[in-house]
Design a protein around this motif. Sequence first.
Motif, PDB file in Angstrom:
ATOM      1  N   ALA A 237     -31.725 -22.569   5.848  1.00 39.42           N
ATOM      2  CA  ALA A 237     -32.530 -24.052   5.631  1.00 39.42           C
ATOM      3  C   ALA A 237     -34.295 -23.568   5.289  1.00 39.42           C
ATOM      4  O   ALA A 237     -34.461 -23.694   4.501  1.00 39.42           O
ATOM      5  CB  ALA A 237     -32.676 -25.300   6.575  1.00 39.42           C
ATOM      6  N   SER A 238     -34.717 -23.096   5.851  1.00 38.91           N
ATOM      7  CA  SER A 238     -36.030 -23.085   5.570  1.00 38.91           C
ATOM      8  C   SER A 238     -36.338 -21.156   5.053  1.00 38.91           C
ATOM      9  O   SER A 238     -37.187 -22.199   3.855  1.00 38.91           O
ATOM     10  CB  SER A 238     -36.957 -22.435   7.233  1.00 38.91           C
TER      11      SER A 238
ATOM     12  N   GLU B 272     -37.877 -20.873  -0.691  1.00 41.97           N
ATOM     13  CA  GLU B 272     -37.723 -19.862  -1.666  1.00 41.97           C
ATOM     14  C   GLU B 272     -37.251 -20.910  -3.366  1.00 41.97           C
ATOM     15  O   GLU B 272     -37.748 -20.254  -4.628  1.00 41.97           O
ATOM     16  CB  GLU B 272     -36.261 -18.990  -1.573  1.00 41.97           C
ATOM     17  N   THR B 273     -36.612 -22.006  -2.600  1.00 37.82           N
ATOM     18  CA  THR B 273     -36.488 -22.501  -4.336  1.00 37.82           C
ATOM     19  C   THR B 273     -38.017 -24.145  -4.698  1.00 37.82           C
ATOM     20  O   THR B 273     -38.276 -24.384  -5.539  1.00 37.82           O
ATOM     21  CB  THR B 273     -35.454 -24.132  -4.021  1.00 37.82           C
ATOM     22  N   GLY B 274     -38.589 -24.724  -3.488  1.00 34.11           N
ATOM     23  CA  GLY B 274     -39.816 -24.947  -3.680  1.00 34.11           C
ATOM     24  C   GLY B 274     -39.756 -26.540  -3.823  1.00 34.11           C
ATOM     25  O   GLY B 274     -40.302 -27.383  -4.244  1.00 34.11           O
ATOM     26  N   GLU B 275     -38.236 -26.941  -3.674  1.00 30.61           N
ATOM     27  CA  GLU B 275     -38.244 -28.195  -3.746  1.00 30.61           C
ATOM     28  C   GLU B 275     -38.288 -28.615  -2.554  1.00 30.61           C
ATOM     29  O   GLU B 275     -38.644 -28.918  -1.655  1.00 30.61           O
ATOM     30  CB  GLU B 275     -36.400 -28.018  -4.426  1.00 30.61           C
TER      31      GLU B 275
ATOM     32  N   PRO C  30     -37.752 -30.959   0.213  1.00 30.28           N
ATOM     33  CA  PRO C  30     -37.474 -31.083   1.757  1.00 30.28           C
ATOM     34  C   PRO C  30     -36.377 -32.524   1.479  1.00 30.28           C
ATOM     35  O   PRO C  30     -34.835 -32.155   1.917  1.00 30.28           O
ATOM     36  CB  PRO C  30     -37.782 -31.390   3.096  1.00 30.28           C
ATOM     37  N   ALA C  31     -36.840 -34.030   0.677  1.00 29.75           N
ATOM     38  CA  ALA C  31     -35.752 -34.736   1.140  1.00 29.75           C
ATOM     39  C   ALA C  31     -34.513 -34.617  -0.291  1.00 29.75           C
ATOM     40  O   ALA C  31     -33.457 -34.723  -0.273  1.00 29.75           O
ATOM     41  CB  ALA C  31     -36.446 -36.702   0.082  1.00 29.75           C
ATOM     42  N   VAL C  32     -35.183 -33.316  -1.088  1.00 28.09           N
ATOM     43  CA  VAL C  32     -33.611 -33.596  -2.838  1.00 28.09           C
ATOM     44  C   VAL C  32     -33.014 -32.246  -2.082  1.00 28.09           C
ATOM     45  O   VAL C  32     -31.817 -32.628  -2.204  1.00 28.09           O
ATOM     46  CB  VAL C  32     -34.861 -33.058  -3.618  1.00 28.09           C
ATOM     47  N   LEU C  33     -33.754 -31.188  -0.740  1.00 25.84           N
ATOM     48  CA  LEU C  33     -32.564 -29.804   0.006  1.00 25.84           C
ATOM     49  C   LEU C  33     -31.685 -31.266   1.088  1.00 25.84           C
ATOM     50  O   LEU C  33     -30.362 -30.814   0.996  1.00 25.84           O
ATOM     51  CB  LEU C  33     -33.729 -29.351  -0.051  1.00 25.84           C
ATOM     52  N   ARG C  34     -32.603 -31.941   1.492  1.00 22.16           N
ATOM     53  CA  ARG C  34     -31.543 -32.950   2.151  1.00 22.16           C
ATOM     54  C   ARG C  34     -30.243 -33.852   1.543  1.00 22.16           C
ATOM     55  O   ARG C  34     -28.805 -33.461   2.289  1.00 22.16           O
ATOM     56  CB  ARG C  34     -32.148 -33.963   3.322  1.00 22.16           C
TER      57      ARG C  34
END
Length: 266
Positions: free
Chosen positions: A209-210, A215-218, A220-224
Motif C-alpha cells: 500500500a505504501s 509510486e502513483t502519487g495519487e 490516499p483518499a482516492v486509493l482508499r
Amino acid sequence: MGSRVAVVGAGAMGEAIVSGMLAHGWRPADLVLAVRREEHAAALRASYGVEVTDALSAAAEADVVLVGVKPYDVAGVLAQIGPRLRPGTLVASLAVGITTTALEAALPEGTPVVRVMPNTPSQVGAGVAVISAGTHCDDAQLAVVDEIMSAVGIVVRVPERLQDAAGAISGSGPAYVFLAIEALVEAGVHLGLPRATATDLAVQTFVGASRLAAETGEHPAVLRERVTSPGGTTAAALSELEERGLRAAFIAATRAARDRSREIGD
C-alpha cells in the motif's frame, strides 16, 4: 562529495548514514567516526574500513560534523568539540527537539548549524530526513547535509518552526505504523489465522500500500475509495475504524509528539 564528514555517536542511525554514504559513492577516507566503546570501534573499522577515533580528533579534522547522540548528551558533546572546530565547520544535529538556537549558543560564534530529524527506515535506505538551517548556514552548506541524508532516503526542507510537527509525522511515524501492523496481526490471529501467516499478510499489505501511494502519487483518499466497494467488506471495516475515532486518535497522537519535542528542546 569531497567534504570530510565526522559522525560523532555512530549508533544505529549514525551507522545507517555511514553505510548509505559509502553505498552512494563516498570513500571511506571521506569519513571519520567517533564512538565510546573500543569493541564498537573495532566492529565499525572491520565493517566499513573507515577511521574510528575519539570525538575531539574526529571533529578537529572534519568539514562537517554529524552529532548523532541522544538529546541529553548533545550539550556535552558540543562543549567538548566546539573549541576544536575549524572556522566554517558545519555542525548538524540528529537529536529530536534540539533547536538551531541551542546549537549555535553552545558552539563558537558564527558556526553554521543544521537541525536534522531522520527516521528509522533510514536503516534500510527508505528513510525521510527533515532538515532546517540555522542562522549562519547558507544554501551551499544546507545542500551538503541534503546530499548526506539523501544517501538513506528522501530529504524534506522545512522552516524550523515546523520541525516539531514534521518530526511528529515522520520521526515518530514508523512507530505508529508498527503499532498498526501489530494490531492487524493480532486481528488476524483472532480471526483464526496462524500468527506467521497473519504477520506475512499484514507486513506485505503495508509495504504494498505504501509503495502504491508513493509510486502513483495519487491522494490516499482516492486509493482508499478504489478498494472500497459500496456495501462491501472494506466499507464495513472502515465504518468501524471511523466510528472508533481513528482520525481523531492520530491527530491527538501527533499533537502529543509535537508538544513533547518542544518540551525536550526547552
